[in-house]
Design a protein around this motif. Sequence first.
Motif, PDB file in Angstrom:
ATOM      1  N   GLY A   1       0.822  -1.211   0.000  1.00 34.80           N
ATOM      2  CA  GLY A   1       0.000   0.000   0.000  1.00 34.80           C
ATOM      3  C   GLY A   1       0.849   1.250   0.000  1.00 34.80           C
ATOM      4  O   GLY A   1       2.084   1.168  -0.114  1.00 34.80           O
ATOM      5  N   PRO A   2       0.212   2.404   0.145  1.00 35.75           N
ATOM      6  CA  PRO A   2       0.978   3.648   0.224  1.00 35.75           C
ATOM      7  C   PRO A   2       1.784   3.707   1.531  1.00 35.75           C
ATOM      8  O   PRO A   2       1.427   3.037   2.499  1.00 35.75           O
ATOM      9  N   ALA A   3       2.848   4.473   1.491  1.00 36.01           N
ATOM     10  CA  ALA A   3       3.687   4.605   2.695  1.00 36.01           C
ATOM     11  C   ALA A   3       2.878   5.268   3.808  1.00 36.01           C
ATOM     12  O   ALA A   3       2.022   6.106   3.549  1.00 36.01           O
ATOM     13  N   ARG A   4       3.169   4.848   5.040  1.00 37.58           N
ATOM     14  CA  ARG A   4       2.428   5.415   6.173  1.00 37.58           C
ATOM     15  C   ARG A   4       2.824   6.878   6.377  1.00 37.58           C
ATOM     16  O   ARG A   4       3.967   7.262   6.114  1.00 37.58           O
ATOM     17  N   SER A   5       1.873   7.640   6.856  1.00 36.99           N
ATOM     18  CA  SER A   5       2.172   9.049   7.166  1.00 36.99           C
ATOM     19  C   SER A   5       2.948   9.093   8.483  1.00 36.99           C
ATOM     20  O   SER A   5       2.903   8.133   9.275  1.00 36.99           O
ATOM     21  N   PRO A   6       3.651  10.201   8.754  1.00 34.05           N
ATOM     22  CA  PRO A   6       4.393  10.298  10.030  1.00 34.05           C
ATOM     23  C   PRO A   6       3.488  10.099  11.245  1.00 34.05           C
ATOM     24  O   PRO A   6       3.914   9.504  12.239  1.00 34.05           O
ATOM     25  N   VAL A   7       2.250  10.566  11.157  1.00 35.62           N
ATOM     26  CA  VAL A   7       1.332  10.402  12.301  1.00 35.62           C
ATOM     27  C   VAL A   7       1.051   8.915  12.532  1.00 35.62           C
ATOM     28  O   VAL A   7       1.056   8.429  13.673  1.00 35.62           O
ATOM     29  N   GLU A   8       0.836   8.189  11.435  1.00 38.82           N
ATOM     30  CA  GLU A   8       0.580   6.744  11.565  1.00 38.82           C
ATOM     31  C   GLU A   8       1.820   6.014  12.084  1.00 38.82           C
ATOM     32  O   GLU A   8       1.718   5.110  12.915  1.00 38.82           O
ATOM     33  N   VAL A   9       2.987   6.438  11.568  1.00 38.74           N
ATOM     34  CA  VAL A   9       4.233   5.801  12.021  1.00 38.74           C
ATOM     35  C   VAL A   9       4.401   6.010  13.517  1.00 38.74           C
ATOM     36  O   VAL A   9       4.689   5.075  14.271  1.00 38.74           O
ATOM     37  N   ARG A  10       4.168   7.247  13.967  1.00 36.71           N
ATOM     38  CA  ARG A  10       4.302   7.562  15.400  1.00 36.71           C
ATOM     39  C   ARG A  10       3.358   6.687  16.222  1.00 36.71           C
ATOM     40  O   ARG A  10       3.739   6.110  17.241  1.00 36.71           O
ATOM     41  N   SER A  11       2.127   6.580  15.753  1.00 34.90           N
ATOM     42  CA  SER A  11       1.126   5.798  16.469  1.00 34.90           C
ATOM     43  C   SER A  11       1.538   4.324  16.545  1.00 34.90           C
ATOM     44  O   SER A  11       1.419   3.691  17.601  1.00 34.90           O
ATOM     45  N   ASP A  12       2.045   3.780  15.433  1.00 34.97           N
ATOM     46  CA  ASP A  12       2.464   2.367  15.421  1.00 34.97           C
ATOM     47  C   ASP A  12       3.643   2.125  16.353  1.00 34.97           C
ATOM     48  O   ASP A  12       3.663   1.139  17.108  1.00 34.97           O
TER      49      ASP A  12
END
Lengths: 440, 398
Positions: free
Chosen positions: A355-366
């Motif tokens: 899929g598309p690369a995760r956004s920084p917000v999603e990366v932080r959350s993960d």
Amino acid sequence: MAEFDEEDFGSGDEPEMGIVVPFPGMRVNDRLAEAWAKEVARRNQANRTSYIFPSPAQIVDTIMRKRTLPVLGWPASWPRLAARARLYAGDAMSIAGPKGGGKTSFAIQIARANMGDGIPVIWVGLDLDDSQITVRVIANQHGVHTKEIREHWPRQRIDHAIASFADLWHFADRHIDVDRQIASIMDVVSITKAIYRRPPVVVVDYLGKLTALAAMSAEVRRSTIQVVSQLQQLCLHEEFFLILLVQTSRANEMKLVGREDFDSATDAMGMASDASAVEAECRVQLALAVFKADDAPRLDSHVLCSKSNVGLEGREGFSFAKAGGVWGELDYLPATPSQVKAEADKDKRDKHRAGPARSPVEVRSDINAAKAGDAAALRRAAILAAIRRHGMLGMELRAVRQIHGAGRGPAVVQALNELEATQLIERVGHNKWRAILGQT
Amino acid sequence: MSRFDRDTVVAELRAEDVAAHLGIKGQWRGRWMRTNRCAEADHGSDAFALARDGMWHCHACDTGGDLLSLIARGERMDLSGDFPRVLEVAAAIAGVAPDDDFGPAPRPAPKARPAPPPLKPWSERLRLATRRAAWVWDHLYEGEILVAPYLRTRGLDPAAVLRREEIRCTPLRGPRPTAQDSEDLRRLWATMAHMAIAIPVRDVTRGAFTDIRVRRMEPSPGQPKIIGMLGGVTVQPETGGWPAQLAGCYGHPEEIDGDSVVLVEGAMDYLTGLQIFQSAQVLGATSAGDMPLLAAHAARKLAARDDESVLIIIEQNDPPRRARDGRALVGAADVSVNELPNSAAKTALRHLGPHRVKRILCRVDGRDDIKDLNDLLCAGVDVRVKVESFSAPEPQDG
């Protein structure tokens, strides 16, 4: 009545326990001490001086008296930071951070916890005026933006909110002359001790303003050393808790907003723009690293304990809610911006992603979710190890809560339930657990 | 002998002056002074309590009454037999002139009494209190059959209460102490000689008993409803720079682990709270003066526990009163919950913030007889709907 005599409630003296072994008869040599005192007295008389030159044996009474003074109270929801930074009356602590980094809110929360324990607070507000600080205390207590209080709250509501802390909170007057400022701090501390009969928490918000009063820019460094030294001497003599809020130097701001990584919390030493003086005089040094993000109502942060009087330097994870400036301790270290950036870049470089690369917000959350999971696993391990150490008699919930690293409230119960579900421990009675033998 | 008008003397007599005359020194907290010295003896704990309105009680001697009876005890006189002489001393203390004279008698010199013996160190007092309470508890009568009838008269369901708290009964079991037994034991026996229910007070750190509170089933007028165990402790006094701390209360203060914790004042409200708030943890302060310390303890523990649990403070309906000399006196419950610098409401708010602190005021409009939680229950009021939270934030423009 023989039965009662056996339980003699209070008339008999308990034999003193021999707690110092071996050589319980070892003592200071009286003759040497007398000779020393005589010689000091002779020289004082000859030279018209009044030196004392005490030996440690003469200081035991002071040590015992100091034990009767309270220790600085930390917010009860910050147990991990409280373990790192224990502050006694007469000690100074610095809280460093960049502009808008939550120093004042952090100090307000410490002040609130101390007032909850009945310890008065003196606020030396050199940056914000008294009304701004009062609004921020209310905002912090209620978890609302200061804007709401300033613009919408009716007087009655503000009065009511202030009533909960006004008895134990006073502002020191502001003076342009630094000597008068320090004299006013001395006066307000004396009054506080006379009225409340206990040492106050004195917060200087912030140190740079005080030292700027003292000298022109060319002499700022020297004046900083003088002012901090004067304050520390005053704190030591009057036996109160001194909290100095200090700003970071511009060169170091990148570290405290998480753009640059460093290996250990002690690398944060010297970050304050008033570094050397503060480092020399403060028993505990905290640095607040807030990871700013656009439009985020809650920010991740690290609180770095770069100098600790109990030797537990290190860092703790916190979250900082912008509404009210409320700090909350986490049981894991949230991701720094540089970690997020590295992970996001890795995502982008991954040619096999579906899929598309995760956004920084999603990366932080993960990353934070993974770290929280790791923290839960560590909690379970700490609890299991402690229960195993207790053996077949089992361990009560109350004792489990005291285990270092066991976490707070529901997290402890959840960890116990998970350990019980995996049949590593079993419940004995109502609130007691013991390890199941043979399970690893 | 000069003639004095009793009512005039009583109206002018102040508790502070009588205490000073009898050499009773202690710190006033709100409307009460507690100290280890009574009119006749010095005790090992703060057994003597004197209210500003003149009522007093010595838990160690189990004596009490008004200021005239206190003067009579202090002067070793019989209140009824030596009444004119007692009134004369009282008039001199109050500065009241006799009816047949034109000036008050000179104020008598305070009674010379030796300094009270120093209290034992706190750890020693706590240890002794724990041992004593365990001994007393073992010598009380057990059994629902003794307790249940009284609980029913107070509108309580014995099964619901006894499921959550163990209650026993006085008097103490075993042979009555003789002159050969210790003074301590004889006093303890005398204070627990009434038919009453006994409720344990638990220590805040380990949950061990530190006091046994005995509630008289039928107190006579002017007699305190509650008597504490001789040497029992509930508060660790302030030392050096440390503020006073809670040492013990009703319930389980050593293990605060509820999503909601209810704080009440007094034994009967504690038992009532156990019945009403079945899913909450209930803690009871042994007196109004202990309520702020209990709130501080519970709030600190809840703040450490999580970020959601709530503290419900039950405020007794204690309207302002007027003293005999006309002064307005604020009720003890109002002072301890709202007014003191470290009152229950203030400490709870400082630790927990407003969203986690709630209140129930034991008042029903038009019913002056309702003053506490037990009154609310007996009046058939659904207490849970009376929980007051902090009002929602004001609506914002735009």
